[in-house]
Write a protein that holds these residues in place. Structure first.
Motif, PDB file in Angstrom:
ATOM      1  N   HIS A  54      13.786  -2.170   2.630  1.00 17.21           N
ATOM      2  CA  HIS A  54      13.804  -3.610   2.890  1.00 17.21           C
ATOM      3  C   HIS A  54      13.492  -4.437   1.651  1.00 17.21           C
ATOM      4  O   HIS A  54      13.771  -5.644   1.635  1.00 17.21           O
ATOM      5  N   PHE A  55      12.916  -3.840   0.615  1.00 17.74           N
ATOM      6  CA  PHE A  55      12.461  -4.696  -0.496  1.00 17.74           C
ATOM      7  C   PHE A  55      12.540  -4.073  -1.889  1.00 17.74           C
ATOM      8  O   PHE A  55      12.431  -4.798  -2.875  1.00 17.74           O
ATOM      9  N   ILE A  56      12.751  -2.746  -1.981  1.00 21.40           N
ATOM     10  CA  ILE A  56      12.744  -2.117  -3.320  1.00 21.40           C
ATOM     11  C   ILE A  56      13.848  -2.695  -4.207  1.00 21.40           C
ATOM     12  O   ILE A  56      13.655  -2.971  -5.396  1.00 21.40           O
ATOM     13  N   HIS A  57      15.037  -2.876  -3.642  1.00 22.00           N
ATOM     14  CA  HIS A  57      16.146  -3.394  -4.464  1.00 22.00           C
ATOM     15  C   HIS A  57      15.838  -4.795  -4.975  1.00 22.00           C
ATOM     16  O   HIS A  57      16.256  -5.176  -6.080  1.00 22.00           O
ATOM     17  N   VAL A  58      15.093  -5.583  -4.194  1.00 19.26           N
ATOM     18  CA  VAL A  58      14.704  -6.921  -4.653  1.00 19.26           C
ATOM     19  C   VAL A  58      13.705  -6.809  -5.795  1.00 19.26           C
ATOM     20  O   VAL A  58      13.814  -7.497  -6.809  1.00 19.26           O
ATOM     21  N   ALA A  59      12.732  -5.923  -5.625  1.00 19.03           N
ATOM     22  CA  ALA A  59      11.726  -5.730  -6.676  1.00 19.03           C
ATOM     23  C   ALA A  59      12.365  -5.270  -7.975  1.00 19.03           C
ATOM     24  O   ALA A  59      11.962  -5.703  -9.065  1.00 19.03           O
ATOM     25  N   GLU A  60      13.383  -4.406  -7.867  1.00 19.09           N
ATOM     26  CA  GLU A  60      14.051  -3.924  -9.075  1.00 19.09           C
ATOM     27  C   GLU A  60      14.795  -5.049  -9.779  1.00 19.09           C
ATOM     28  O   GLU A  60      14.744  -5.168 -11.010  1.00 19.09           O
ATOM     29  N   GLN A  61      15.481  -5.887  -9.017  1.00 20.11           N
ATOM     30  CA  GLN A  61      16.309  -6.928  -9.635  1.00 20.11           C
ATOM     31  C   GLN A  61      15.490  -8.104 -10.152  1.00 20.11           C
ATOM     32  O   GLN A  61      15.884  -8.752 -11.117  1.00 20.11           O
ATOM     33  N   CYS A  62      14.362  -8.403  -9.511  1.00 27.41           N
ATOM     34  CA  CYS A  62      13.591  -9.570  -9.954  1.00 27.41           C
ATOM     35  C   CYS A  62      12.441  -9.195 -10.883  1.00 27.41           C
ATOM     36  O   CYS A  62      11.616 -10.044 -11.230  1.00 27.41           O
TER      37      CYS A  62
ATOM     38  N   PHE B 134       0.857  -1.185   0.000  1.00 31.77           N
ATOM     39  CA  PHE B 134       0.000   0.000   0.000  1.00 31.77           C
ATOM     40  C   PHE B 134       0.899   1.243   0.000  1.00 31.77           C
ATOM     41  O   PHE B 134       2.132   1.127   0.026  1.00 31.77           O
ATOM     42  N   ALA B 135       0.302   2.390  -0.046  1.00 29.53           N
ATOM     43  CA  ALA B 135       1.058   3.648  -0.070  1.00 29.53           C
ATOM     44  C   ALA B 135       0.695   4.501   1.141  1.00 29.53           C
ATOM     45  O   ALA B 135      -0.458   4.534   1.574  1.00 29.53           O
ATOM     46  N   VAL B 136       1.697   5.175   1.667  1.00 25.15           N
ATOM     47  CA  VAL B 136       1.487   6.234   2.662  1.00 25.15           C
ATOM     48  C   VAL B 136       1.922   7.539   2.008  1.00 25.15           C
ATOM     49  O   VAL B 136       2.566   7.534   0.949  1.00 25.15           O
ATOM     50  N   PHE B 137       1.583   8.648   2.622  1.00 24.76           N
ATOM     51  CA  PHE B 137       1.814   9.947   1.973  1.00 24.76           C
ATOM     52  C   PHE B 137       2.457  10.906   2.977  1.00 24.76           C
ATOM     53  O   PHE B 137       2.010  11.029   4.126  1.00 24.76           O
ATOM     54  N   GLN B 138       3.534  11.574   2.528  1.00 30.77           N
ATOM     55  CA  GLN B 138       4.194  12.582   3.349  1.00 30.77           C
ATOM     56  C   GLN B 138       3.890  13.955   2.751  1.00 30.77           C
ATOM     57  O   GLN B 138       4.253  14.233   1.590  1.00 30.77           O
ATOM     58  N   PRO B 139       3.220  14.795   3.511  1.00 27.99           N
ATOM     59  CA  PRO B 139       2.841  16.112   2.959  1.00 27.99           C
ATOM     60  C   PRO B 139       4.056  16.961   2.599  1.00 27.99           C
ATOM     61  O   PRO B 139       5.115  16.877   3.230  1.00 27.99           O
ATOM     62  N   GLN B 140       3.885  17.794   1.584  1.00 29.51           N
ATOM     63  CA  GLN B 140       4.826  18.858   1.232  1.00 29.51           C
ATOM     64  C   GLN B 140       4.121  20.180   1.556  1.00 29.51           C
ATOM     65  O   GLN B 140       2.966  20.383   1.161  1.00 29.51           O
ATOM     66  N   VAL B 141       4.832  21.041   2.275  1.00 29.99           N
ATOM     67  CA  VAL B 141       4.166  22.238   2.824  1.00 29.99           C
ATOM     68  C   VAL B 141       4.960  23.489   2.499  1.00 29.99           C
ATOM     69  O   VAL B 141       6.137  23.419   2.109  1.00 29.99           O
ATOM     70  N   ASN B 142       4.308  24.645   2.709  1.00 27.07           N
ATOM     71  CA  ASN B 142       5.017  25.918   2.588  1.00 27.07           C
ATOM     72  C   ASN B 142       5.562  26.326   3.954  1.00 27.07           C
ATOM     73  O   ASN B 142       5.436  25.572   4.930  1.00 27.07           O
TER      74      ASN B 142
ATOM     75  N   VAL C 190       5.056  -3.611   9.349  1.00 28.82           N
ATOM     76  CA  VAL C 190       5.124  -2.680   8.210  1.00 28.82           C
ATOM     77  C   VAL C 190       6.587  -2.450   7.846  1.00 28.82           C
ATOM     78  O   VAL C 190       7.394  -2.037   8.693  1.00 28.82           O
ATOM     79  N   LEU C 191       6.915  -2.713   6.555  1.00 24.00           N
ATOM     80  CA  LEU C 191       8.292  -2.569   6.068  1.00 24.00           C
ATOM     81  C   LEU C 191       8.395  -1.359   5.164  1.00 24.00           C
ATOM     82  O   LEU C 191       7.519  -1.118   4.314  1.00 24.00           O
ATOM     83  N   THR C 192       9.480  -0.601   5.323  1.00 21.45           N
ATOM     84  CA  THR C 192       9.754   0.541   4.446  1.00 21.45           C
ATOM     85  C   THR C 192      10.472   0.053   3.183  1.00 21.45           C
ATOM     86  O   THR C 192      10.989  -1.070   3.139  1.00 21.45           O
ATOM     87  N   PRO C 193      10.554   0.888   2.151  1.00 22.23           N
ATOM     88  CA  PRO C 193      11.100   0.436   0.864  1.00 22.23           C
ATOM     89  C   PRO C 193      12.530  -0.089   0.910  1.00 22.23           C
ATOM     90  O   PRO C 193      12.894  -0.942   0.105  1.00 22.23           O
TER      91      PRO C 193
ATOM     92  N   GLU D  29       4.092  13.331  -1.159  1.00 24.24           N
ATOM     93  CA  GLU D  29       4.850  12.289  -1.850  1.00 24.24           C
ATOM     94  C   GLU D  29       4.289  10.915  -1.454  1.00 24.24           C
ATOM     95  O   GLU D  29       4.097  10.643  -0.256  1.00 24.24           O
ATOM     96  N   ALA D  30       3.994  10.091  -2.452  1.00 23.43           N
ATOM     97  CA  ALA D  30       3.498   8.736  -2.208  1.00 23.43           C
ATOM     98  C   ALA D  30       4.687   7.806  -1.975  1.00 23.43           C
ATOM     99  O   ALA D  30       5.626   7.769  -2.783  1.00 23.43           O
ATOM    100  N   LEU D  31       4.649   7.081  -0.879  1.00 24.55           N
ATOM    101  CA  LEU D  31       5.743   6.175  -0.510  1.00 24.55           C
ATOM    102  C   LEU D  31       5.171   4.781  -0.262  1.00 24.55           C
ATOM    103  O   LEU D  31       4.179   4.633   0.486  1.00 24.55           O
ATOM    104  N   VAL D  32       5.779   3.766  -0.855  1.00 25.74           N
ATOM    105  CA  VAL D  32       5.252   2.413  -0.745  1.00 25.74           C
ATOM    106  C   VAL D  32       5.604   1.795   0.601  1.00 25.74           C
ATOM    107  O   VAL D  32       6.666   2.060   1.173  1.00 25.74           O
ATOM    108  N   ARG D  33       4.687   0.989   1.121  1.00 22.46           N
ATOM    109  CA  ARG D  33       4.900   0.244   2.346  1.00 22.46           C
ATOM    110  C   ARG D  33       4.399  -1.189   2.143  1.00 22.46           C
ATOM    111  O   ARG D  33       3.559  -1.456   1.291  1.00 22.46           O
ATOM    112  N   TRP D  34       4.931  -2.085   2.967  1.00 20.63           N
ATOM    113  CA  TRP D  34       4.556  -3.502   2.873  1.00 20.63           C
ATOM    114  C   TRP D  34       4.074  -3.964   4.243  1.00 20.63           C
ATOM    115  O   TRP D  34       4.832  -3.951   5.216  1.00 20.63           O
TER     116      TRP D  34
END
Length: 752
Positions: A543-551, A509-517, A538-541, A526-531
């Protein structure tokens, strides 16, 4: 029997024997015997019959004076203990004299056949062959009750023997005719067979002399057939071949068993391989029975040998590059491992995976990719010693085996490192393909082959692990296997397996970090993926983004995040229409550009009904500094579709800023490394000031990320920044929490 009668009998016997010699038909000869006996017994009104035994039944042989109806009635009668005179005589193998047919019990079942024809007595004698086999019966019938006299019995014995001669001669003649017919059929089969068979057949005597030649493929003869007959092998064939063939002939005659040999001859200027099979022939030459012969069958097996050689080549060599394949590699590694165990020397295995090969293969086609692999194979072979080996084990993967050498492992490690660097240097030179030049690189993993080496599969796996470590370290480098890498690979494989399951079970799923003035009002997110891992939480990217990229799963993760972002935008817009410049940032992985990121991203936003202008796609600097033609086209297409483009982590790792003017970039995100230690007197201030000036000159929107303190906000705002992202304002949060913040912001605005 008086002298005249005896002379008459001899004369008649001679006449009958002459008929036999002339080959008169059996029936005709037997009728002559019957007629002569009947003439001799004319005063007694005698009638004779000869029946032939076939199996257990009597068949008509000769009975010129008996009624035809009667002969037909008894033809085929089965012999037995009470089957008239003839059937009983054949069954008992002895003479049977019936003087009164009407009252004799032997005729109880057959008298109805005989009496109507005036037959009252029947004397029957079995006809015996030279081996005492019953051939049939000789019988004399009378029209009155009558018993034989000694003269009758002597006459019967004499002509029964004569009948035996007649019958056996006919049987011999028929056997001879059958044998002749079978021989003719056999000869015809042999003639047709030898005309069609691909082999050559030779009859050779014990001295190697050609006696006969069979077969239609005379073009395979070393010398024309008419020049071979009567000559010896040693006078015709080359000396070595003739000597080998003579040894086989002598061995065949000595053992009496078949022999097989392969030999080579030059036929018509072309080298050919023949398979020779030999077997002894008994009594081939009746005029010289003392001479022995063999049959030599020669088959041209040149094509078979060529095919077998090709099969062996395919079994041990890669058909594209002609390098050794995995099978030959395994054999070589087995030998080196055993050698290390015995002599305690050291070798090395280098596992090479080409960098960026897939991009060339997919964009230019497999035929071009194959040409590239062939060029790589040629370059690798020229780099190695004759004792080393390079093998292709599939795709763009090569294995280099450095031969064992005496010494310490660190010495071989140094040598392996030198070879690996030479390989990488060689691969760095451009490759000419289809009129253009292309550059690739390589990642190499190294494992040592020594007395402590594990199984071959483990050795390959260790080198493979080291290679992936090299690839993850930035590519175009090499790495040695370290046990710690094994743990990382095990984690990688487990994560890959669990990631597949996560996509199927909607755990991402995605979580969101606001950008503010500067006032803290939300201007984007900004949309950030979580597992949501079932056991690890709950795992942050990281832990798994590099695996997703390579496989190859990064595209599916991107789709999940993009869809979540679309729902997020629609939810915000449902609360209150968003400002025109409110956008949600989505990270694009460089690995996605191996495919077409436009199709997936655009399809999702269009399906969700959200305009692309609501999204900013964040790219890494690396992607822009070393762009491919495809990358340029994809970026242009994304921006044309309405997406905004942002450079994430700007200012890290690259000194050249020339790419900024070559790409349609809309935004720059200042990397958190410049913000973390920011203070009034920190050296980062001039850097950030320069980045701000650069962005203004290009007209880029600026976002500072990693903002965590009020001091950082004040400094950045003082430098002119208007957009911030970091923990000071908000951590990444679920969409519902951002919605609540958005509602609060709206209420505060209305209250003001």
């Amino acid at each position: 029997m008086n002298t005249d009668q005896f002379d008459h009998l001899l004369a008649e016997q001679q006449a009958i024997i002459e008929k036999i010699a002339r080959g008169a038909p059996l029936g005709e000869t037997l009728d002559s015997v019957c007629l002569f006996v009947e003439a001799t017994l004319a005063r007694d009104d005698a009638r004779c019959s000869v029946l032939l035994l076939e199996g257990d039944r009597l068949r008509h042989g000769g009975a010129p004076s008996l009624p035809a109806d009667y002969c037909q009635a008894i033809d085929g009668v089965q012999i037995g203990p009470i089957t008239g005179s003839c059937g009983t005589a054949a069954f008992r193998r002895e003479q049977v004299i019936v003087t009164d047919i009407e009252n004799d019990p032997l005729w109880a079942d057959y008298k109805a056949l005989a009496l109507p024809h005036g037959l009252r007595a029947c004397w029957s004698t079995p006809i015996r062959g030279h081996d005492d086999t019953v051939l049939g019966t000789f019988a004399i019938y009378y029209g009155e009750v009558k018993a034989p006299t000694p003269w009758h019995l002597e006459l019967i014995d004499r002509f029964t023997d004569l009948c035996a001669i007649v019958i056996e001669r006919d049987q011999a003649r028929r056997r001879e005719q059958q044998l002749v017919a079978e021989l003719q059929a056999s000869n015809e089969k042999l003639r047709v067979f030898t005309r069609l068979m691909p082999d050559l057949g030779f009859i050779l005597d014990e001295d190697g002399r050609y006696e006969a030649i069979y077969g239609a493929n005379e073009h395979l003869l070393y010398t024309p057939a008419d020049q071979l007959l009567g000559r010896k092998i040693c006078d015709v064939l080359p000396q070595d071949a003739a000597a080998d063939m003579m040894r086989v002939i002598r061995r065949t005659l000595a053992t009496g068993r078949q022999q097989v040999i392969e030999y080579r001859l030059e036929i018509g200027g072309q080298a050919r391989i023949f398979e020779g099979r030999t077997a002894p022939i008994q009594h081939y030459d009746a005029t010289h029975p003392e001479r022995r012969h063999v049959l030599w069958v020669a088959r041209d097996v040149t094509q078979r040998h060529t095919a077998e050689a090709q099969i062996r080549k395919l079994a041990f060599f890669d058909p594209l590059t002609m390098l050794p394949n995995r099978r030959m590699l395994n054999d070589r590694l087995q030998a080196l491992s055993e050698h290390s165990q015995r002599y305690h020397d050291v070798g090395a295995l280098l596992y090479l995976d080409l960098d960026h090969f897939k991009r060339i293969n997919d964009s230019l086609g497999h035929s071009v990719g194959d040409k590239l692999l062939v060029q790589v194979a040629d370059r690798l072979q020229h780099l190695l010693r004759g004792t080393d080996m390079v093998a292709r084990i599939g795709g763009d993967e090569f294995v280099i085996v450095l031969d064992n050498e005496p010494g310490q492992p660190f010495e071989m490690a140094e040598h392996a490192a030198e070879v690996a660097q030479r390989v990488l240097d060689e691969l760095s030179h451009p490759f000419a393909l289809e009129g253009s030049e292309y550059r690739i690189g390589g990642s190499i993993g190294i494992a040592l082959i020594d007395a402590k080496s594990c199984s071959l599969d483990t050795l390959l796996r260790q080198a493979d692990i080291a290679m992936y470590h090299a690839k993850s370290s930035g590519r175009n480098t090499f790495a040695f296997y370290d046990p710690a890498l094994q743990e990382a690979v095990d984690l990688y494989l487990r994560t890959e397996k669990e990631l597949h399951a996560a996509l199927e079970n909607d755990e991402l799923f995605a979580v969101f970090q606001p950008q503010v003035n500067a006032r803290g009002c939300m201007t984007g997110a900004e949309a950030l993926v979580r597992w949501q891992h079932p056991t690890r939480g709950v795992l942050t990217p990281d832990h798994f983004i590099h695996v997703a990229e390579q496989c190859g799963l990064i595209g599916q993760l991107q789709e999940v995040v993009t869809r979540c972002a679309c729902h997020f935008v629609k939810s915000l817009n449902a609360v209150h229409p968003l400002p025109e410049n409110f956008r949600v940032a989505i990270n694009l992985s460089a690995s996605q550009f191996q495919f077409n990121p436009l199709s997936t991203t655009l399809e999702v936003v269009e399906a969700e009904g959200v305009p692309p202008s609501r999204f900013t796609l964040e790219l890494t600097e690396h992607l822009l500094v070393e762009p491919t033609r495809e990358t340029r086209e994809y970026l242009s297409a994304l921006r044309k579709a309405g997406f905004k483009l942002s450079i994430d982590d700007f200012g890290t790792g690259y000194s050249s800023l020339a790419y900024l003017k070559n790409f349609p970039v809309d935004e720059i995100k200042i990397d958190r490394s410049f913000v973390d230690t920011l203070s009034e007197r920190s050296p980062e201030s001039p850097i950030i000031d320069a980045i701000i000036a650069l962005a203004r000159s290009f007209g880029f929107h600026l976002v500072a990320e990693g903002v965590e303190t009020a001091e950082q906000v004040n400094i950045l705002a003082g430098l002119g920044l208007t957009c911030f992202q970091g923990y000071y304002f908000a951590r990444p949060m679920p969409a519902e929490d951002v919605l609540s913040r958005y509602r609060q912001q709206l209420e505060a605005t209305r209250s003001a």
